[in-house]
Design an enzyme around this catalytic site. Structure first.
Site, PDB file in Angstrom:
ATOM      1  N   ASP A  79      36.418  45.824  46.068  1.00 18.97           N
ATOM      2  CA  ASP A  79      35.354  46.153  44.979  1.00 18.97           C
ATOM      3  C   ASP A  79      35.443  47.567  44.715  1.00 18.97           C
ATOM      4  OD1 ASP A  79      32.512  46.222  43.522  1.00 18.97           O
ATOM      5  OD2 ASP A  79      32.275  47.581  44.909  1.00 18.97           O
ATOM      6  N   GLU A 111      39.589  45.455  42.069  1.00 16.03           N
ATOM      7  CA  GLU A 111      38.545  45.762  40.764  1.00 16.03           C
ATOM      8  C   GLU A 111      38.866  47.245  40.206  1.00 16.03           C
ATOM      9  OE1 GLU A 111      34.008  45.622  39.538  1.00 16.03           O
ATOM     10  OE2 GLU A 111      34.660  46.699  41.275  1.00 16.03           O
TER      11      GLU A 111
END
Length: 845
Positions: A492, A547
């Site tokens: 993330d 990401e």
């Protein structure tokens, strides 16, 4: 003593307003004799009180061994001091290497690239037992091509390569060769230092075998790196929370340690399930913290802070994996999910319910991987799991660590990969439960000042140039792969990591100067290279997804070639583009713009495409279905009443958007749970009213779970129109499973017609036909193709099963005609109804 139960686990309760139990405190003044009976086990199955027998096996740490730990700029070998500081923490300032925290003498790290590339990596030997269980240094799982599962084989992390292939892949990088060569040189120096002082990444990434709680036949050792603390003691149920009972000793490197020998009867000093914390005197005052390497933590009902749990179940209580990990599929079809909100009921769901109810659904839908969010413990439920407090602990809201292992094993039995949404980009600023100000200083795990604080996320930012931070994060990644058998990660917030501006208030235009300059956090990029070294070296079948919204070049190029090393990049621009389109009528959508957005990705860098993820489902935003159909979804989704033009349009475009995204967007596909059938409304976590220091009051939702669940029953109901969208998504996944078109080498876009609103393209032998026109249907529409012969429809969004109007004959046959059309050598005629998409495949008589 009062007790409470969470998810089938029984916990003894402390009296309100006090950390000390009402019973008398037995102050042992550091004597490690028999423990008082006040130390209660907090982990009891089915709420029953038991006496736990803890298996005394071989210790993962030998107190007489010379295990290496580098802390505070020096190499720590018990009993053997080493003066040379091995930290290669380097940042880019003025084009020169500038150390941040741990100084490295320049003469120590200067080396020739050629000589360094030839250095052999120090690797541990592999020991594998006959039954396939790992022992000692442990083996890795490799693919057995015969059955698609994995078997044990030796594993190692290869030495660094030359890092020059990136310039052959992308000639535009040559203008930034200085920066990229500098980056790779620092990476190789870091690898060299880890090899020299830690025995390689393999050993370095097993920090959990030395730090935190470790067991041996003779007792329990607890270690914690807290250089800012002036004193420390281990407290918990086992010693009646007495800070004078088990005082810890500090070495010169800031590592605190205590050994608790077994009781006279051979039982462990700390019972399994006991609450534990570390009591420290710090520059910020007295502080009781959850151990940084804790494996489990819980929050008692009615209490705000969490408690660390000494988690060491007896052998008969430990979950034993029964099924091998599946082989990594050629193309990923990922079902993004959240355990807590996966119930149809307004409640927090459990690992066990997800295992039994949701995993079979994912398999039936045709996905081959499940990506699970919010696994790492997070005190604030509404953070969606992104404000992590305990990095090595699975969230206790959903059950026990053994429950999570059972879930993963069941997924493997179904042939599903299990990917973890891992958060290494930042940490919760929670001082009570997390790492923030752990030892009372601002610079422990994080950068100091503004560089260590993310103002938009209200969270702390790691110092990736710190040796112990590297150990912590690399060990954390390995822990989840090793202990829980996750099959990979979705990292993330990688954009925030790679740039000192964190991507905030920055519009990336694709200019390479945006990627390789003073704004690049070289330390963070090197950490990402190291963690991908670890993942792909020790676990070659594991998947790493990053990401990144910036489009960083080399992101998905192997580390040995000079890249960052991820397998896939999340193609985040696609979802943003669809939201941009949905804000206006589809009459104004550009066919060329759709195609460009979907295909605009770097050569040889694989992408995971998605039309929407959890981000678009959060409160304040809208899902695609809600953008398309809005309030009509409340009244007109039943088949017992007439539809509306808005519903018909919405269902048609919902299917088209998803198929064109899968068809052109990347080598993998992702969908957030429930969106496959157009889940209505948004996600809103239970929350109360917030009063900010500025006086602003943020209204809550009365802590309601009503919109923090997934109404799978809507997609299953044959009397609702949701069912048709779910059936289409299922057919789409199974079509990709059969033909593998996402990873097909042949892709050709033969038509993107703004007048007809048509998009036609080929993936391998399949021909995809999209008619985005809101009104016009086309008879005998000629579409180009490569392969001659007969074609048949293999997927039709207008099929009545999918909520369509059945305007295309599923039994029709289409024969090619020779002759160039749309730059294709042959073609065939089709019927293309308005707002439909169809896929044609060659077939034999």
């Amino acid at each position: 003593m009062a007790a409470f139960t969470i998810a089938g686990i029984r916990f003894s309760a402390l009296p309100a307003g006090s950390l000390l139990p009402s019973s008398s405190v037995s102050a042992r003044s550091g004597q490690h004799g028999e423990r008082s009976s006040a130390g209660l086990s907090l982990l009891s199955r089915k709420g029953a009180t038991r006496h736990w027998k803890i298996f005394a096996g071989n210790s993962s740490y030998n107190t007489d061994s010379a295990s290496t730990a580098v802390t505070s700029g020096k190499v720590l070998v018990p009993g053997v001091p080493i003066d040379e500081p091995p930290n290669p923490t380097v940042s880019t300032e003025g084009g020169e290497a500038v150390s941040n925290d741990l100084q490295v003498s320049k003469d120590r790290i200067q080396m020739e690239d050629k000589a360094e590339a030839k250095e052999e990596l120090v690797a541990s030997k592999v020991m594998v037992s006959e039954d396939g269980e790992n022992e000692g240094a442990e083996g890795l799982t490799q693919t057995d091509e015969s059955d698609g599962t994995l078997e044990t084989a030796p594993r190692s992390i290869p030495p660094p390569g030359h890092g020059q292939r990136i310039f052959d892949i992308d000639p535009l990088l040559d203008a930034h060769r200085t920066h990229l060569n500098y980056r790779y040189t620092i990476y190789k120096r870091m690898r060299h230092l880890i090899d020299t002082h830690e025995g390689g990444i393999d050993a370095f990434s097993r920090g959990y075998e030395n730090f935190g709680f470790t067991r041996s036949e003779t007792g329990i050792t607890y270690r914690e790196w807290a250089p800012g603390a002036m004193s420390a003691a281990l407290i918990g149920d086992f010693n009646n929370w007495n800070p004078n009972a088990d005082v810890m000793a500090r070495n010169e490197f800031g590592v605190w340690e205590i050994f608790l020998p077994n009781n006279a009867d051979g039982s462990p000093a700390i019972p399994h399930g006991s609450r534990v914390k570390i009591h420290m005197e710090t520059p910020s005052g007295i502080k009781d913290s959850i151990p940084a390497w804790i494996k489990f933590s819980v929050q008692a009902p009615g209490e705000i802070p969490y408690n660390g749990i000494y988690y060491d179940p007896p052998e008969e209580e430990k979950y034993v994996f029964q099924h091998p990990q599946p082989k990594r599929p050629r193309s990923l079809r990922i079902y993004e999910s959240h355990i807590g909100m996966s119930s149809t009921e307004p409640k927090i769901n459990s690992y066990a319910s997800f295992r039994d109810d949701v995993l079979p659904r994912i398999k039936k839908l045709g996905y081959n991987a499940v990506q699970i969010m919010a696994i790492q413990e997070h005190s604030y439920y509404a953070s969606f799991g992104y404000h992590v407090t305990n990095f090595f602990a699975p969230s206790s809201r959903f059950g026990t660590p053994e429950d999570l292992k059972s879930l993963i094993d069941r997924a493997h039995e179904l042939g599903l990969l299990v990917l973890m949404d891992i958060v290494h980009s930042h940490a919760s600023n929670n001082v009570l439960d997390g790492l923030n100000l752990f030892d009372g200083t601002d610079t422990h795990y994080f950068h100091s000042g503004s560089r260590g604080y993310h103002w938009m996320w209200d969270s702390r930012l790691f110092n990736y140039g710190n040796w112990e931070v590297l150990r912590f994060l690399l060990s954390n990644a390995r822990w989840w792969l090793e202990e829980y058998k996750f099959d990979g990660f979705r990292f993330d917030g990688v954009t925030s990591m790679m740039y000192t501006h964190h991507g905030l208030q920055v519009a990336f235009t694709g200019n390479y100067n945006e990627y390789f300059g003073y704004a690049t956090d070289v330390d963070a990029v090197i950490y990402l290279m190291l963690v991908n070294d670890l993942i792909h070296g020790i676990f070659p079948e594991a998947v790493s997804i990053g990401e990144d919204v910036s489009g960083m070049p080399t992101f998905c190029i192997p580390v040995e070639d000079g890249g960052v090393g991820f397998d896939y990049r999340l193609h985040m621009a696609i979802a943003d583009k669809w939201i941009e389109f949905l804000k206006k009528s589809d009459e104004h959508w550009g066919m060329g713009e759709i195609v460009h957005t979907l295909t605009n990705r770097r050569w040889l860098e694989k992408c995971i495409a998605y039309a929407e993820s959890h981000d678009q489902a959060l409160v304040g935003d809208k899902t695609i279905a809600f953008w398309l159909m809005d309030k009509d979804m409340y009244d007109f989704m039943g088949l017992d009443r007439p539809s509306t033009p808005r519903i018909d349009r919405g269902i048609a475009l919902h299917k088209m958007i998803r198929l064109v995204t899968m068809g052109l967007g990347g080598e993998g596909y992702l969908n957030f749970m429930g969106n496959e059938f157009g889940h209505p409304e948004w996600i809103d976590f239970p929350r109360g009213e917030q009063h900010l220091s500025t006086g602003v009051v943020i209204p809550g939702n009365n802590n309601s779970y009503d919109k923090c669940r997934r109404r799978f029953d809507l997609g299953d109901a044959d009397y609702l129109r949701y069912r048709g969208m779910q059936e289409f998504d299922q057919a789409m996944q199974h079509l990709e499973e059969k033909y593998g078109f996402m990873t097909a080498e042949h892709q050709y876009i033969s038509r993107k017609d703004e007048g007809d609103r048509m998009i036609v393209f080929e993936r391998e032998d399949l021909v995809f036909v999209f008619n985005f026109h809101w009104n016009n249907s086309y008879f005998d529409y000629r579409v180009g193709c490569a392969k001659p012969g007969k074609y048949k429809v293999v997927l039709d969004s207008d099929d009545k099963l999918f909520g369509g109007f059945g305007r295309i004959d599923a039994a029709a046959e289409y024969f090619t005609a020779e002759g160039w059309h749309d730059n294709r050598p042959r073609s065939f005629l089709v019927y293309a109804p308005s707002r439909t998409c169809s896929v044609y495949a060659p077939c034999e008589d």
